[in-house]
Write an enzyme that holds these catalytic residues in place. Structure first.
Site, PDB file in Angstrom:
ATOM      1  N   ASP A  18       0.782  -1.242   0.000  1.00 30.14           N
ATOM      2  CA  ASP A  18       0.000   0.000   0.000  1.00 30.14           C
ATOM      3  C   ASP A  18       0.816   1.296   0.000  1.00 30.14           C
ATOM      4  O   ASP A  18       0.489   2.241   0.729  1.00 30.14           O
ATOM      5  CB  ASP A  18      -0.951   0.008   1.194  1.00 30.14           C
ATOM      6  N   HIS A  79     -10.382   7.256   1.738  1.00 30.59           N
ATOM      7  CA  HIS A  79      -9.023   7.174   1.206  1.00 30.59           C
ATOM      8  C   HIS A  79      -8.958   6.081   0.143  1.00 30.59           C
ATOM      9  O   HIS A  79      -9.775   5.169   0.136  1.00 30.59           O
ATOM     10  CB  HIS A  79      -8.008   6.877   2.321  1.00 30.59           C
ATOM     11  N   LYS A 103      -7.075  -5.070  -2.859  1.00 30.68           N
ATOM     12  CA  LYS A 103      -7.862  -5.421  -1.671  1.00 30.68           C
ATOM     13  C   LYS A 103      -8.715  -4.231  -1.272  1.00 30.68           C
ATOM     14  O   LYS A 103      -8.551  -3.142  -1.807  1.00 30.68           O
ATOM     15  CB  LYS A 103      -6.932  -5.848  -0.534  1.00 30.68           C
ATOM     16  N   CYS A 142      -1.985  -2.402   7.751  1.00 30.40           N
ATOM     17  CA  CYS A 142      -1.942  -3.378   6.656  1.00 30.40           C
ATOM     18  C   CYS A 142      -0.654  -4.195   6.613  1.00 30.40           C
ATOM     19  O   CYS A 142      -0.696  -5.371   6.244  1.00 30.40           O
ATOM     20  CB  CYS A 142      -2.192  -2.670   5.334  1.00 30.40           C
TER      21      CYS A 142
END
Length: 188
Positions: A18, A79, A103, A142
């Site tokens: 991410d 976001h 995801k 994450c």
């Protein structure tokens, strides 16, 4: 800091978690100084590419009405909304040829881990991967979820502390403890 060229080998994979605009300075859910993880990550990416180690880059890819967003009962501001600049990978992270793992697309729950209903564990097993190396954002959300799930799935799991930052220092300390308890190696 360990040298990726001396560390990576056949049977490894690099997971870049991410590194998106919304998690970097100026983004909707910025990690303070999140961009500072990019140079060490790029060093690992370059080494993986050179050695033929597969690279996977996960991304949050939320629909506009995602359940993790505050307006819809979740804990986070909106976001990484699909097809927005905030959802794009940061332009300095070199993930051009990485395999993208998407995801956070579900309307009924969030998916913090790159392994959560993405098929990533099966993909890695098909490729003969035994060991994963993880960096990205955020360490206490994450990255933590991905590392713990990787260990649960039976992969020898390593997190690169120079290539990850938490939302908060307290959250980072808790995440490191949780990951170690789950059998994850936090490199030094």
């Amino acid at each position: 800091m360990i040298d990726p060229r001396e560390t990576l080998r056949e049977g490894d994979a690099l997971l870049v978690i991410d590194v998106q605009n919304d998690f970097c300075p100026g983004g909707a859910l910025e990690i303070p100084e999140g961009h500072k993880i990019i140079p060490p990550l790029n060093k690992w990416i370059a080494a993986a590419r050179e050695l033929g180690v597969p690279i996977y880059a996960s991304r949050d890819w939320h629909p506009e009405r995602h359940p993790s967003f505050e307006p819809h009962g979740g804990p986070w501001p909106p976001h990484c909304v699909q097809d927005t600049e905030g959802a794009a990978f940061h332009d300095e992270v070199d993930v051009g040829d990485a395999i993208v793992v998407t995801k956070g697309t579900r309307f009924d729950k969030d998916q913090y881990s790159a392994f959560d209903e993405t098929g990533l564990a099966e993909e890695l097993r098909r490729r003969g991967i035994k060991r994963v190396w993880i960096g990205g954002l955020a360490q206490d959300v994450c990255v933590k979820a991905t590392a713990i799930d990787a260990a649960k799935a039976g992969f020898e799991t390593h997190v690169l502390p120079e290539a990850t930052l938490p939302v908060t220092p307290e959250g980072g300390a808790e995440a490191v403890a949780e990951m170690r308890k789950a059998g994850v190696t936090i490199e030094s």
